[in-house]
Every structure is written in C-alpha cells, then in structure tokens.
Design a protein around this motif. Structure first.
Motif, short mmCIF file in Angstrom:
data_model
loop_
_atom_site.label_atom_id
_atom_site.label_comp_id
_atom_site.label_asym_id
_atom_site.label_seq_id
_atom_site.Cartn_x
_atom_site.Cartn_y
_atom_site.Cartn_z
N GLU A 1 32.01 44.47 44.09
CA GLU A 1 31.70 45.69 43.34
C GLU A 1 30.98 46.71 44.20
N GLY A 2 30.37 46.26 45.30
CA GLY A 2 29.77 47.22 46.22
C GLY A 2 30.78 48.18 46.80
N VAL A 3 32.06 47.77 46.79
CA VAL A 3 33.15 48.62 47.26
C VAL A 3 33.93 49.21 46.10
N LEU A 4 34.24 48.37 45.11
CA LEU A 4 35.05 48.82 43.98
C LEU A 4 34.27 49.76 43.07
N ASP A 5 32.98 49.43 42.82
CA ASP A 5 32.10 50.28 42.02
C ASP A 5 32.69 50.57 40.64
N GLU A 6 33.20 49.51 39.99
CA GLU A 6 33.84 49.69 38.69
C GLU A 6 33.05 49.03 37.57
N PHE A 7 32.68 47.76 37.75
CA PHE A 7 31.97 47.04 36.69
C PHE A 7 30.47 46.90 36.98
N GLN A 8 30.00 47.45 38.10
CA GLN A 8 28.57 47.57 38.41
C GLN A 8 27.85 46.24 38.56
N PHE A 9 28.56 45.19 39.00
CA PHE A 9 27.89 43.92 39.24
C PHE A 9 26.92 44.01 40.41
N HIS A 10 27.08 44.99 41.29
CA HIS A 10 26.20 45.10 42.45
C HIS A 10 24.90 45.82 42.11
N GLN A 11 24.80 46.41 40.96
CA GLN A 11 23.57 47.09 40.58
C GLN A 11 22.46 46.07 40.36
N PRO A 12 21.24 46.35 40.82
CA PRO A 12 20.16 45.37 40.72
C PRO A 12 19.90 44.88 39.31
N LEU A 13 19.94 45.78 38.34
CA LEU A 13 19.63 45.37 36.97
C LEU A 13 20.64 44.35 36.47
N VAL A 14 21.91 44.49 36.87
CA VAL A 14 22.95 43.55 36.44
C VAL A 14 22.87 42.25 37.22
N ALA A 15 22.83 42.36 38.56
CA ALA A 15 22.86 41.17 39.40
C ALA A 15 21.62 40.30 39.19
N CYS A 16 20.45 40.90 39.19
CA CYS A 16 19.21 40.12 39.02
C CYS A 16 19.13 39.50 37.63
N THR A 17 19.58 40.23 36.62
CA THR A 17 19.57 39.69 35.26
C THR A 17 20.50 38.49 35.15
N LEU A 18 21.69 38.58 35.73
CA LEU A 18 22.65 37.47 35.67
C LEU A 18 22.12 36.24 36.42
N ILE A 19 21.53 36.46 37.59
CA ILE A 19 20.97 35.33 38.34
C ILE A 19 19.79 34.71 37.58
N GLY A 20 18.96 35.56 36.99
CA GLY A 20 17.88 35.03 36.16
C GLY A 20 18.40 34.24 34.97
N LEU A 21 19.53 34.68 34.41
CA LEU A 21 20.11 34.00 33.26
C LEU A 21 20.63 32.61 33.63
N VAL A 22 21.36 32.51 34.74
CA VAL A 22 21.97 31.22 35.11
C VAL A 22 20.96 30.25 35.69
N THR A 23 19.78 30.73 36.06
CA THR A 23 18.75 29.84 36.62
C THR A 23 17.61 29.57 35.65
N GLY A 24 17.68 30.12 34.46
CA GLY A 24 16.63 29.88 33.47
C GLY A 24 15.42 30.76 33.61
N HIS A 25 15.53 31.86 34.32
CA HIS A 25 14.41 32.80 34.49
C HIS A 25 14.87 34.21 34.11
N LEU A 26 15.37 34.33 32.88
CA LEU A 26 15.94 35.59 32.43
C LEU A 26 14.91 36.71 32.41
N GLN A 27 13.74 36.44 31.86
CA GLN A 27 12.72 37.49 31.75
C GLN A 27 12.32 38.01 33.12
N GLU A 28 12.07 37.11 34.06
CA GLU A 28 11.70 37.54 35.41
C GLU A 28 12.85 38.27 36.10
N GLY A 29 14.09 37.83 35.83
CA GLY A 29 15.24 38.51 36.42
C GLY A 29 15.38 39.94 35.93
N VAL A 30 15.13 40.14 34.64
CA VAL A 30 15.19 41.51 34.10
C VAL A 30 14.10 42.38 34.70
#
Length: 271
Positions: free
Chosen positions: A19-48
């Motif tokens: 997405e850093g190249v495609l820039d369509e679904f914004q997975f590379h944006q910090p708010l999205v990427a960090c939130t998703l990583i926080g979600l899959v690791t059990g640290h959603l609040q800290e990820g947000v």
C-alpha cells in the motif's frame, strides 16, 4: 509471541508495504497498521495510541516531485512490533513503551526510505521485462512482472517485521528498564515534539484566515472534559458541513460574486 501472531503480523506488513506504493486501502498509514498489529497481538489500546501519535507525524509527509517522503509503512510496523515486544516482556509502564516507539519511528522511516529506493531501482529491469512482454502480446507476462514488483514492495516490510518478531521480549524490556529517567523523559518529550512538528507542517500547508477560527475553537472544545473524542468528531464534522453549506450559499447568491468569505458574502447581500 505466538506463531499465529507472527503470521498475521507478516500479512499486515506485506499489505502495508504494497500500500506504500498502491495507496488505495491505506494499510501503510500508521493509524491502520499499528491498530491492526495491536489487535492481532492483544494490545489494541496501545496500538491505537501509538498509531494516532505516529499519524500526526505522517500527516506532514508527502512526495514532492522526485523527493520521496519517509516511509510510513516500516515506521508504523516496526515501531508497533517494538512496542508489543516491550509490553510482552513485562514493561510496567506502557506509556514508556509507546513514547520510545514513537521516538524510534523517525529513524525507522529513514531506513524504510532506503529500502524503498532499493526496490524501485530493482523495479527498473522489471519494467523493461514488462515492455518486452507487451511487444510480444504476452499479457500474462505483463501481469506477472507487475505482481512481482508490487510483492517486492511488500516483502521489504514483511522481512524486517518477521525478523523483529523473533527478538526476545525480555531484551527489549530490559533495554527500556536500563534507560535512565532523564533519557526516557527526553524521548517522551521528543516524541511529542515530533508529532507536533508533523501537525504544524499540515497546518502550514492548509492554514487560511477562514479556517483559523475553527482551529482555535477546537482547542476550546477539547478543554471541556465532558466532551469525548466521538463528540468532538461530531462537532468537527458538523462545523465542516455548515461551512461548506454557507460557502455554496454564498456562491449561489445573486447579490455578490463571492469573496471567499461565505459569512461575509451572505451578510453583504442583506445590506
């Protein structure tokens, strides 16, 4: 970190890199990427919280001509993984883990920029291969090289992300605990200043005399403790819709050609 979490992080990192190249679904944006990583690791609040702070920095990053902006994808993914490792290692102060990750985001973004330039250099012969396939009418060949080029951008984030996942959480936590108070405090202040600078760059680009009152009003409303973030968001959207409605009304009014100040144009029509 469990095997499932590592696999999910690798998928998120792959999507963020592409997405850093495609820039369509914004997975590379910090708010999205960090939130998703926080979600899959059990640290959603800290990820947000981390993603929101890094997003303020990334708001001021943009490609200008041939100059490429710092890489938000690697900065988001790597800093989120470092935060998760610190929390999994038993870091007592989650705020320290977040602020340290914010401070590391800038050098990580520079490293990501180097990887981006490397991948774009490697993509040059791929483009020539696509041209050769197009001359032969080989549409499958064109699609294959295009997919490989995009996947290469994703792999440049996925490989460092997976490598970080195998770092012992205790090592990261011990490093944070060994930091003296003045250093951890300085990194907290520096992380906040970096976010403020990113936001200031955005304000510098979009600030006009018409929007400054809304900027000041936002600070006043944010000082009211009873207003939640959702309430502030609703107020902001409502004010934006009111402003756009008044602006359209000023343009459509017959008594004035429009000066760019919708309230002034409407009042002038009634004089």
């Amino acid at each position: 970190m469990s095997a499932l979490s590592i696999v999910l992080i690798a998928i998120i990192a792959l999507l963020a890199g592409m997405e850093g190249v495609l820039d369509e679904f914004q997975f590379h944006q910090p708010l999205v990427a960090c939130t998703l990583i926080g979600l899959v690791t059990g640290h959603l609040q800290e990820g947000v919280m981390l993603g929101g702070s890094l997003q303020m920095i990334a708001l001021g990053w943009a490609n200008v001509g041939a100059a490429i902006a710092p890489d938000a994808a690697l900065a988001s993914v790597a800093s989120a993984i470092i935060m998760v490792l610190a929390l999994d290692g038993g870091a007592a102060d989650s705020q320290t883990a977040i602020t340290t990750s914010i401070a590391l985001a800038v050098p990580l973004s520079v490293a990501g920029l180097f990887l981006t330039m490397l991948c774009r250099t490697l993509a040059i012969p791929m483009v020539h291969a696509m041209d050769a396939a197009a001359e032969k009418g080989d549409f499958k060949g064109v699609e294959m090289w295009q997919i490989l080029a995009i996947l290469m951008q994703g792999v440049r984030i996925a490989i460092p992300a997976v490598a970080l996942c195998f770092v012992s959480p205790e090592i990261v936590t011990n490093v944070l605990n060994m930091m003296p108070a003045w250093l951890s405090g300085g990194m907290a202040v520096g992380g906040g200043m970096v976010a403020a600078v990113g936001y200031a760059m955005v304000i510098n680009m979009m600030a006009t005399k018409e929007v400054w009152p809304f900027f000041a009003l936002g600070f006043v409303l944010a000082a009211i403790p009873q207003l939640t973030l959702i309430a502030l968001g609703v107020i902001g959207v409502s004010l934006a819709l009111l402003y756009l409605g008044l602006k359209d009304l000023a343009k459509n009014s017959g008594g004035s050609a429009g000066t760019g100040d919708p309230l002034g144009d409407i009042l002038n029509d009634y004089e």
